[in-house]
Design a protein around this motif. Sequence first.
Motif, PDB file in Angstrom:
ATOM      1  N   ALA A 147     -30.841 -21.819  44.541  1.00 28.21           N
ATOM      2  CA  ALA A 147     -30.756 -23.115  45.205  1.00 28.21           C
ATOM      3  C   ALA A 147     -30.596 -22.909  46.705  1.00 28.21           C
ATOM      4  O   ALA A 147     -29.898 -22.009  47.149  1.00 28.21           O
ATOM      5  N   SER A 148     -31.234 -23.760  47.483  1.00 26.71           N
ATOM      6  CA  SER A 148     -31.119 -23.676  48.935  1.00 26.71           C
ATOM      7  C   SER A 148     -30.139 -24.734  49.418  1.00 26.71           C
ATOM      8  O   SER A 148     -29.840 -25.686  48.705  1.00 26.71           O
ATOM      9  N   PRO A 149     -29.647 -24.583  50.649  1.00 28.17           N
ATOM     10  CA  PRO A 149     -28.732 -25.593  51.172  1.00 28.17           C
ATOM     11  C   PRO A 149     -29.350 -26.987  51.180  1.00 28.17           C
ATOM     12  O   PRO A 149     -28.669 -27.971  50.966  1.00 28.17           O
ATOM     13  N   SER A 150     -30.679 -27.059  51.415  1.00 34.47           N
ATOM     14  CA  SER A 150     -31.292 -28.382  51.454  1.00 34.47           C
ATOM     15  C   SER A 150     -31.306 -29.042  50.074  1.00 34.47           C
ATOM     16  O   SER A 150     -31.225 -30.254  49.977  1.00 34.47           O
ATOM     17  N   SER A 151     -31.402 -28.209  48.994  1.00 37.85           N
ATOM     18  CA  SER A 151     -31.371 -28.820  47.666  1.00 37.85           C
ATOM     19  C   SER A 151     -29.958 -29.267  47.333  1.00 37.85           C
ATOM     20  O   SER A 151     -29.776 -30.195  46.579  1.00 37.85           O
ATOM     21  N   LYS A 152     -28.950 -28.610  47.920  1.00 39.63           N
ATOM     22  CA  LYS A 152     -27.559 -29.010  47.707  1.00 39.63           C
ATOM     23  C   LYS A 152     -27.309 -30.382  48.321  1.00 39.63           C
ATOM     24  O   LYS A 152     -26.621 -31.206  47.749  1.00 39.63           O
ATOM     25  N   SER A 153     -27.924 -30.618  49.480  1.00 38.02           N
ATOM     26  CA  SER A 153     -27.726 -31.899  50.145  1.00 38.02           C
ATOM     27  C   SER A 153     -28.642 -32.985  49.601  1.00 38.02           C
ATOM     28  O   SER A 153     -28.538 -34.128  50.008  1.00 38.02           O
ATOM     29  N   GLY A 154     -29.593 -32.584  48.716  1.00 39.98           N
ATOM     30  CA  GLY A 154     -30.483 -33.560  48.124  1.00 39.98           C
ATOM     31  C   GLY A 154     -31.805 -33.704  48.868  1.00 39.98           C
ATOM     32  O   GLY A 154     -32.680 -34.419  48.426  1.00 39.98           O
ATOM     33  N   LEU A 155     -31.977 -33.044  50.001  1.00 37.89           N
ATOM     34  CA  LEU A 155     -33.209 -33.137  50.775  1.00 37.89           C
ATOM     35  C   LEU A 155     -34.128 -31.983  50.401  1.00 37.89           C
ATOM     36  O   LEU A 155     -33.793 -30.816  50.591  1.00 37.89           O
ATOM     37  N   HIS A 156     -35.261 -32.285  49.842  1.00 38.50           N
ATOM     38  CA  HIS A 156     -36.226 -31.256  49.453  1.00 38.50           C
ATOM     39  C   HIS A 156     -36.881 -30.683  50.706  1.00 38.50           C
ATOM     40  O   HIS A 156     -37.150 -31.424  51.662  1.00 38.50           O
ATOM     41  N   PRO A 157     -37.179 -29.367  50.723  1.00 38.58           N
ATOM     42  CA  PRO A 157     -37.779 -28.753  51.912  1.00 38.58           C
ATOM     43  C   PRO A 157     -39.105 -29.387  52.335  1.00 38.58           C
ATOM     44  O   PRO A 157     -39.457 -29.354  53.511  1.00 38.58           O
ATOM     45  N   VAL A 158     -39.829 -29.996  51.412  1.00 40.09           N
ATOM     46  CA  VAL A 158     -41.099 -30.613  51.760  1.00 40.09           C
ATOM     47  C   VAL A 158     -40.927 -31.725  52.798  1.00 40.09           C
ATOM     48  O   VAL A 158     -41.803 -31.978  53.609  1.00 40.09           O
ATOM     49  N   PHE A 159     -39.760 -32.376  52.788  1.00 43.63           N
ATOM     50  CA  PHE A 159     -39.520 -33.476  53.724  1.00 43.63           C
ATOM     51  C   PHE A 159     -39.230 -32.985  55.144  1.00 43.63           C
ATOM     52  O   PHE A 159     -39.201 -33.780  56.074  1.00 43.63           O
ATOM     53  N   THR A 160     -39.023 -31.697  55.314  1.00 42.46           N
ATOM     54  CA  THR A 160     -38.734 -31.155  56.649  1.00 42.46           C
ATOM     55  C   THR A 160     -39.992 -30.728  57.387  1.00 42.46           C
ATOM     56  O   THR A 160     -39.934 -30.353  58.545  1.00 42.46           O
ATOM     57  N   VAL A 161     -41.143 -30.778  56.719  1.00 44.40           N
ATOM     58  CA  VAL A 161     -42.410 -30.374  57.340  1.00 44.40           C
ATOM     59  C   VAL A 161     -43.191 -31.627  57.705  1.00 44.40           C
ATOM     60  O   VAL A 161     -43.577 -32.401  56.844  1.00 44.40           O
TER      61      VAL A 161
END
Length: 148
Positions: A5-19
């Motif tokens: 698990a990545s920190p972004s999945s812990k916060s609920g934000l999927h990495p796809v939304f950061t691109v």
Amino acid sequence: MAPDASPSSKSGLHPVFTVSNIQHKIHTDESYDSWSEVDAHVLQWIYGTLSDELLLRVLEDESAAREAWVRVENIFNNNKGARAAALEQEFNALHLEHLLSLEAYCQRLRELAGMLKDVDAPVTDRRLVIQLIRGLPKDYDTVASYIN
């Protein structure tokens, strides 16, 4: 937190939304140059195996290997019905006297059956045997009755 698990999945934000622009990610990726080189080689392999006529129909600027492959596939799929009809006609018209030997006759029937399968018009074993017998001359009537 799970090991994958990545920190972004812990916060609920999927990495796809950061691109916001995928082009920036692709062109800055170190493996892009390597992928691009391999893709160019595969594209050359594809182009190198085509006839001049087919190459003219497939060749496009700035094409990836997958895109070229799909164009080739579409050309062959569009011709499938006509190819099946021509193969069916040859299969049904084949007779032993058209070939030099019984072995060559049987081999050609098997080849045609294989080609028909490739164009989604498979020949059953029973139909193959029937055509084998049908194409034999009268001299083979005894043998044909045993096969039948």
